[in-house]
Design a protein around this motif. Structure first.
Motif, short mmCIF file in Angstrom:
data_model
loop_
_atom_site.label_atom_id
_atom_site.label_comp_id
_atom_site.label_asym_id
_atom_site.label_seq_id
_atom_site.Cartn_x
_atom_site.Cartn_y
_atom_site.Cartn_z
N LYS A 167 18.89 33.00 -25.65
CA LYS A 167 18.20 32.11 -24.82
C LYS A 167 17.96 32.86 -23.62
O LYS A 167 17.25 32.26 -22.79
N LYS A 168 18.25 34.19 -23.37
CA LYS A 168 18.30 34.93 -22.23
C LYS A 168 16.53 34.89 -21.69
O LYS A 168 16.38 34.69 -20.49
N ALA A 169 15.75 35.06 -22.59
CA ALA A 169 14.06 35.41 -22.31
C ALA A 169 13.71 34.10 -21.76
O ALA A 169 13.08 34.19 -20.86
N GLY A 170 13.96 32.93 -22.44
CA GLY A 170 13.52 31.58 -22.06
C GLY A 170 14.12 31.23 -20.89
O GLY A 170 13.46 30.84 -19.93
N GLY A 173 12.42 33.07 -18.00
CA GLY A 173 11.02 32.51 -17.79
C GLY A 173 11.22 31.40 -17.00
O GLY A 173 10.38 31.09 -16.04
N PHE A 174 12.25 30.51 -17.47
CA PHE A 174 12.42 29.15 -16.64
C PHE A 174 12.79 29.65 -14.83
O PHE A 174 12.15 29.08 -14.19
N MET A 176 12.03 32.28 -13.45
CA MET A 176 10.83 32.96 -12.66
C MET A 176 10.12 31.99 -11.99
O MET A 176 9.69 31.68 -11.04
N THR A 177 9.49 31.14 -13.04
CA THR A 177 8.38 30.09 -12.59
C THR A 177 8.88 28.88 -11.83
O THR A 177 8.41 28.58 -10.76
N ARG A 181 7.75 28.42 -8.12
CA ARG A 181 7.20 27.12 -7.55
C ARG A 181 7.97 26.45 -6.29
O ARG A 181 7.41 26.01 -5.42
N LEU A 184 6.77 28.46 -3.33
CA LEU A 184 5.37 27.92 -3.05
C LEU A 184 5.49 26.67 -2.37
O LEU A 184 4.50 26.50 -1.24
N PHE A 185 6.39 25.86 -2.67
CA PHE A 185 6.45 24.54 -2.04
C PHE A 185 6.76 24.84 -0.48
O PHE A 185 6.55 24.19 0.31
N LEU A 187 6.52 27.05 1.22
CA LEU A 187 5.42 27.74 2.10
C LEU A 187 4.21 26.77 2.39
O LEU A 187 3.87 26.68 3.50
N ALA A 188 4.08 25.90 1.38
CA ALA A 188 3.07 24.79 1.40
C ALA A 188 3.59 23.77 2.77
O ALA A 188 2.78 23.37 3.14
N ILE A 277 2.56 35.63 -0.48
CA ILE A 277 2.85 35.21 -1.83
C ILE A 277 2.97 36.01 -2.75
O ILE A 277 3.85 35.89 -3.71
#
Lengths: 332, 270
Positions: A167-170, A173-174, A176-177, A181, A184-185, A187-188, A277
């Protein structure tokens, strides 16, 4: 006095069509390079369309033709009057080694403000847990942090990282994204004059402080450092840099440089925001990989000393890069 | 397709040459429709990605999961940035709705502006369904959501520019006004551009109007034009209101004898 519209359109339309064709070509092909002759022709056609629009609005009133000319003049105006310079080719290594660190240092006060708020949150979180241990349930709404730290440590050490097998790659990925997010929030939220950014940074600090206090209080400091430092030494500064970007944005809105208009202030920081960013997103990709593939392994698989040293090394390298990168003048 | 709905504002830009042009900002509803179309495109792209990664999952479920999560994030965040950069301020939704993102000063849109306006969406979405962004968009002077404010961009409605077909006002019948050149000259001199435009518009769109409204419109227009020039003693009694207005428009916009002159010139000659 009404312009002889038919004569006017018949005479001028070939030039308008020529201008429109040139604009279409320029808009379809980003990198189109006009010859000097073409540039002169384009300028002539723009001048002609602009003067036609002026004549039309002075001597006649024809909404359709006026709209057509306005659209043409507006499109050509953007091409002719753009003075902000062409977009230079993006050089990744230059950006990494020079532009990002320079941008980071240019807004150091905003960074320190972010650090201070995070630390304040840490102190608050730790303080609350010290004064009221029962507040843990409210402060740490994550199931894996609810139990006694020593029990979790024993469980993790027994697991030897097997719970993430396959499950490590998944998971990476989770992470990172999700982290990008959230950043970014943060910052926004600078658009709320920084209020939202303050809240997010403080809240992050509260969680971090409460978790740290909980583990340290339970005598699990080596586990805590070995668990958090490998990815946290990059992830936490990244979120703080996102907060820094949020405060840069808020500063432009509030107007710390009063001599400039709001639009000028926002324009002045726009490239810096994009650089920050890019910087924190890149760091969070690394942090996600480390957290999924490295941080989840504990003793006896990986000695804490190795993990802590790795985390500290990352931290030193990160601040060496941000502190000293790009200090030398650019090669001519 | 453009919709004239609330939230539309006019942005006026003055060039250094002194020419003023105006751009109409996109309305709330058309922006919402464009956003919905884009959301469908992203959803479709995600579904395709899901299918592709489902095949990859046969080889490595973990890798496929990671790939899907990352690609979904890239598509959902990068879609607007990529399309607006590639198509100069337009995404699929904006293309269909005839909208375009432009620099608020009318200058060329820069890449940093596209990034900022797209990445500040999270604050516009607050507390849900773009409520905060919508309030700014509706209430602001230039129809900008917060991301647009930070990026100094505006979303404009692209006008459907159809050049006037002057053949439509060609005098198919004998124009009795031509017999009185001094009155035609007086008409051209006294009519205001806005009045002339109104009459011209009525003539060009006469077939789109219902018969009752058509009679009423031309009656009012003819009555107004009659107050400008006293044609009535000479020709007024012989023609209808609509013919009166058509004659007047032809006299205003087409000088006598121009047709004959134009025929002798090559097309588009200057």
């Amino acid at each position: 006095m009404i312009l002889d519209l038919e004569n006017f359109v018949r005479t001028e339309r070939p030039y308008w069509d020529e201008l429109e064709a040139m604009l279409n070509r320029m808009e379809e092909h980003h990198e189109v390079n006009l010859s000097l002759q073409d540039v002169r022709r384009f300028h002539f056609l723009y001048d002609l369309a602009a003067s036609d629009l002026l004549r039309l609005s002075t001597f006649a009133s024809s909404p359709e033709i006026a709209r057509h000319l306005e659209a043409l003049v507006a499109r050509a105006y953007g091409e002719i009057h753009e003075t902000r310079g062409p977009n230079r080719p993006f050089l990744f290594w230059h950006w990494v080694s020079r532009q990002f660190p320079r941008t980071f240092r240019r807004h150091l006060r905003a960074f320190w403000l972010s650090v201070a708020l995070t630390l304040l949150g840490c102190a608050f979180g730790a303080g609350i847990l010290y004064l009221d241990p029962d507040a843990k349930e409210t402060l740490l709404p994550f199931s894996h942090l609810q139990g006694k730290p020593s029990e979790r440590v024993a469980q993790e050490q027994e697991n030897q990282g097997r719970h993430l097998e396959g499950k490590k790659a998944g998971f990476a990925g989770f992470l990172m994204t999700h982290n990008i997010r959230v950043s970014l929030f943060t910052l926004a939220l600078g658009m709320t004059y920084g209020v939202g950014t303050v809240v997010v940074l403080f809240y992050n600090g509260v969680i971090l402080g409460a978790v740290s206090f909980d583990y340290i209080h339970d005598g699990q400091t080596p586990f805590l450092m070995g668990w958090l430092l490998p990815h946290g030494s990059i992830e936490i500064p990244s979120v703080i840099i996102a907060g820094q970007a949020g405060f840069v944005l808020a500063g432009a809105l509030i107007g710390s440089r009063k001599s400039l208009s709001l639009l000028a202030r926002l324009a002045a920081i726009r490239t810096d925001l994009v650089t920050l960013i890019g910087g924190f997103s890149m760091l969070l990709v690394w942090a996600g990989l480390v957290e999924a593939f490295f941080s989840q392994y504990h003793e006896p698989v990986l000695p804490y000393a190795v993990k802590i040293s790795f985390g500290l090394l990352e931290l030193v390298l990160l601040f060496a890069w941000l502190g000293f990168g790009g200090r030398a003048p650019d090669p001519s | 397709m453009t919709l004239n709905l609330p939230g539309r504002k006019t942005l006026q830009i003055q060039t250094p040459e002194g020419v003023v042009f105006s751009l109409t900002t996109a309305g709330v509803f058309s922006r919402f429709l464009a956003w919905s179309i884009d959301a469908i495109v992203i959803l479709a792209a995600s579904s395709i990605l899901g299918t592709i990664t489902a095949f990859l999952a046969l080889l490595s479920p973990d890798f496929a999961q990671a790939l899907y999560v990352i690609l979904y994030a890239v598509v959902s965040v990068g879609y607007g940035i990529f399309t607006e950069w590639r198509w100069r301020g337009q995404s699929w939704g904006k293309r269909i709705m005839r909208l375009r993102v432009i620099d608020a000063s009318g200058l060329k849109l820069q890449f940093s502006q596209i990034i900022i306006r797209n990445l500040l969406r999270p604050v516009d979405i607050l507390p849900a369904l773009y409520l905060l962004g919508g309030i700014f968009l509706y209430g602001g002077q230039r129809g900008q959501r917060l991301g647009d404010l930070a990026a100094n961009t505006v979303v404009i409605a692209i006008p459907e520019t159809k050049l006037l077909d002057l053949q439509q006002i060609e005098e198919s019948k004998y124009n009795s006004f031509r017999d009185y050149p001094h009155l035609e000259a007086r008409l051209r001199q006294s009519v205001k551009p806005a009045e002339a435009a109104l009459a011209l518009d009525a003539v060009l769109r006469r077939d789109e109007i219902s018969p009752e409204a058509r009679i009423e419109v031309f009656r009012e227009l003819a009555a107004h034009l009659r107050t400008l020039v006293p044609f009535e003693d000479k020709i007024d009694e012989t023609i209808t209101d609509e013919q009166f207005v058509r004659n007047a428009v032809a006299s205003i916009y087409r000088k006598a004898g121009f047709r004959q002159k134009a025929q002798s010139l090559p097309n588009g000659a200057t």
